[in-house]
Motif scaffolding. Structure first.
Motif, PDB file in Angstrom:
ATOM      1  N   ASP A 158      -4.074   4.580   5.373  1.00 38.51           N
ATOM      2  CA  ASP A 158      -3.094   3.827   6.164  1.00 38.51           C
ATOM      3  C   ASP A 158      -2.655   4.701   7.333  1.00 38.51           C
ATOM      4  O   ASP A 158      -2.001   5.722   7.137  1.00 38.51           O
ATOM      5  CB  ASP A 158      -1.889   3.486   5.268  1.00 38.51           C
ATOM      6  CG  ASP A 158      -0.826   2.702   6.014  1.00 38.51           C
ATOM      7  OD1 ASP A 158      -1.078   2.300   7.168  1.00 38.51           O
ATOM      8  OD2 ASP A 158       0.252   2.498   5.426  1.00 38.51           O
ATOM      9  N   SER A 161      -8.870  -1.251   1.918  1.00 39.32           N
ATOM     10  CA  SER A 161      -8.032  -0.997   3.097  1.00 39.32           C
ATOM     11  C   SER A 161      -6.593  -1.377   2.784  1.00 39.32           C
ATOM     12  O   SER A 161      -6.358  -2.225   1.912  1.00 39.32           O
ATOM     13  CB  SER A 161      -8.524  -1.807   4.307  1.00 39.32           C
ATOM     14  OG  SER A 161      -8.150  -3.163   4.156  1.00 39.32           O
ATOM     15  N   PRO A 162      -5.628  -0.755   3.458  1.00 36.98           N
ATOM     16  CA  PRO A 162      -4.229  -1.125   3.229  1.00 36.98           C
ATOM     17  C   PRO A 162      -4.000  -2.614   3.470  1.00 36.98           C
ATOM     18  O   PRO A 162      -3.256  -3.251   2.733  1.00 36.98           O
ATOM     19  CB  PRO A 162      -3.462  -0.278   4.253  1.00 36.98           C
ATOM     20  CG  PRO A 162      -4.351   0.877   4.530  1.00 36.98           C
ATOM     21  CD  PRO A 162      -5.748   0.346   4.425  1.00 36.98           C
ATOM     22  N   GLU A 163      -4.685  -3.181   4.483  1.00 33.87           N
ATOM     23  CA  GLU A 163      -4.493  -4.595   4.822  1.00 33.87           C
ATOM     24  C   GLU A 163      -4.970  -5.492   3.681  1.00 33.87           C
ATOM     25  O   GLU A 163      -4.295  -6.446   3.300  1.00 33.87           O
ATOM     26  CB  GLU A 163      -5.238  -4.960   6.105  1.00 33.87           C
ATOM     27  CG  GLU A 163      -4.695  -4.284   7.367  1.00 33.87           C
ATOM     28  CD  GLU A 163      -5.071  -2.809   7.476  1.00 33.87           C
ATOM     29  OE1 GLU A 163      -6.115  -2.407   6.892  1.00 33.87           O
ATOM     30  OE2 GLU A 163      -4.320  -2.042   8.122  1.00 33.87           O
ATOM     31  N   PHE A 208       0.827  -1.212   0.000  1.00 32.97           N
ATOM     32  CA  PHE A 208       0.000   0.000   0.000  1.00 32.97           C
ATOM     33  C   PHE A 208       0.862   1.263   0.000  1.00 32.97           C
ATOM     34  O   PHE A 208       0.579   2.223  -0.722  1.00 32.97           O
ATOM     35  CB  PHE A 208      -0.929  -0.016   1.218  1.00 32.97           C
ATOM     36  CG  PHE A 208      -1.913   1.115   1.232  1.00 32.97           C
ATOM     37  CD1 PHE A 208      -3.147   0.996   0.608  1.00 32.97           C
ATOM     38  CD2 PHE A 208      -1.608   2.312   1.869  1.00 32.97           C
ATOM     39  CE1 PHE A 208      -4.048   2.044   0.612  1.00 32.97           C
ATOM     40  CE2 PHE A 208      -2.506   3.377   1.874  1.00 32.97           C
ATOM     41  CZ  PHE A 208      -3.729   3.235   1.247  1.00 32.97           C
ATOM     42  N   SER A 265       0.915   5.826   7.576  1.00 33.64           N
ATOM     43  CA  SER A 265       1.487   6.504   6.412  1.00 33.64           C
ATOM     44  C   SER A 265       2.462   7.593   6.836  1.00 33.64           C
ATOM     45  O   SER A 265       2.184   8.394   7.732  1.00 33.64           O
ATOM     46  CB  SER A 265       0.368   7.125   5.574  1.00 33.64           C
ATOM     47  OG  SER A 265       0.931   7.882   4.530  1.00 33.64           O
TER      48      SER A 265
END
Lengths: 151, 143
Positions: free
Chosen positions: A142, B64-66, A67, A145
């Motif tokens: 995030d 989501s990042p996950e 991400f 981040s």
């Protein structure tokens, strides 16, 4: 085999009179599609090979993709435009290629119709989704981040 | 000049250097021109389906990042890593074979040099593919 396209002669392809139809009453759609494949193909060589080089060759390559990597890349407008262009051109180029293949191998009119309907639906969904993702991406989703915009 | 040279693209490709059995009525069928056309189609279809999946997996950055990290993690798996080698090989072939097609269609001397162009595609493919394979596999298997 139903219809075999006649060769494109220069006189046929240049005529745009009569509502975009030529003398034989057909549009020039196939000519433009043929030309589009070559022009978009050239652009895609640069866009896709550049994409592969930065994502798979530089730095940690595939192991570095996460991400945070995407957030870092899309913080730069250049990569947003790059990915947007790549998405649109690749989907149009790929869908047009699939259309040609459907026309070549699906012989029944009904089969052709449904395959093309499926293809167009899939292409629209993917292009719209991809475009929205690029424009609505939120790097601060995030919590960890480290990008300056999230502080 | 070759008979039937009014046609563009791959129609004239694949003249045998030595006399071979040519299927009647074609200079094309069974020779390199046909096989590069077949390979262009197969790689094109493969790349298209990967593209659909790739846009969907990238769209997970909006979930989501996950979720994104978990799915992108499968791309780091050794088996998938080997499939990526195949994917990049297909993309490189499709890219440079496409440029060859453009040259045969638009460059006046393209059809005359078609055999050299085909060899050039092979050389460029090897020159770009080999370094990629070394680097990518060292990432995938290097831990």
């Amino acid at each position: 085999m139903s219809d075999i396209a006649a060769p494109r002669s220069s006189t046929r392809s240049r005529s745009l009179k009569g509502g975009g139809r030529n003398r034989s009453g057909q549009t020039n759609f196939e000519l433009y599609s043929w030309l589009f494949m070559r022009l978009s193909g050239l652009a895609l060589v640069v866009l896709v090979l550049g994409h592969l080089f930065t994502n798979l060759m530089l730095g940690g390559g595939i192991t570095a993709l996460d991400f945070g990597f995407v957030a870092g890349k899309w913080a730069n407008p250049l990569w947003q435009v790059w990915d947007l262009l790549m998405l649109w051109l690749a989907m149009l180029h790929g869908s047009n290629g699939m259309r040609t293949i459907i026309n070549d191998y699906a012989e029944k009119d009904q089969t052709r119709f449904w395959l093309k309907a499926l293809l167009i639906t899939a292409a629209i969904v993917i292009v719209v989704l991809g475009t929205l993702v690029i424009f609505t991406f939120d790097p601060c989703l995030d919590p960890s981040s480290t990008l300056s915009v999230c502080k | 000049m070759v008979p039937g040279s009014g046609l563009s693209s791959d129609r004239r490709i694949g003249l045998p250097s030595k006399p071979r059995i040519i299927p009647p009525g074609t200079l094309y069928r069974g020779h390199e021109g046909m096989w590069s056309w077949v390979a262009h189609r197969i790689t094109g279809v493969g790349i298209f389906f990967f593209l659909l999946v790739h846009v969907l997996d990238t769209a997970l950055v909006r979930v989501s990042p996950e979720a994104y990290n978990e799915v992108i993690g499968t791309y780091k798996n050794p088996v998938v890593g080997l499939m990526e080698v195949g994917l990049v090989g297909a993309i490189l072939f499709h890219a440079f074979n496409g440029i060859r097609l453009i040259l045969v269609d638009f460059w006046a001397k393209g059809p005359r040099h078609q055999r050299k162009l085909m060899i050039a595609v092979g050389i460029i493919w090897v020159v770009l593919f080999v370094p990629f394979v070394i680097r990518h596999l060292s990432h995938v298997f290097g831990g």
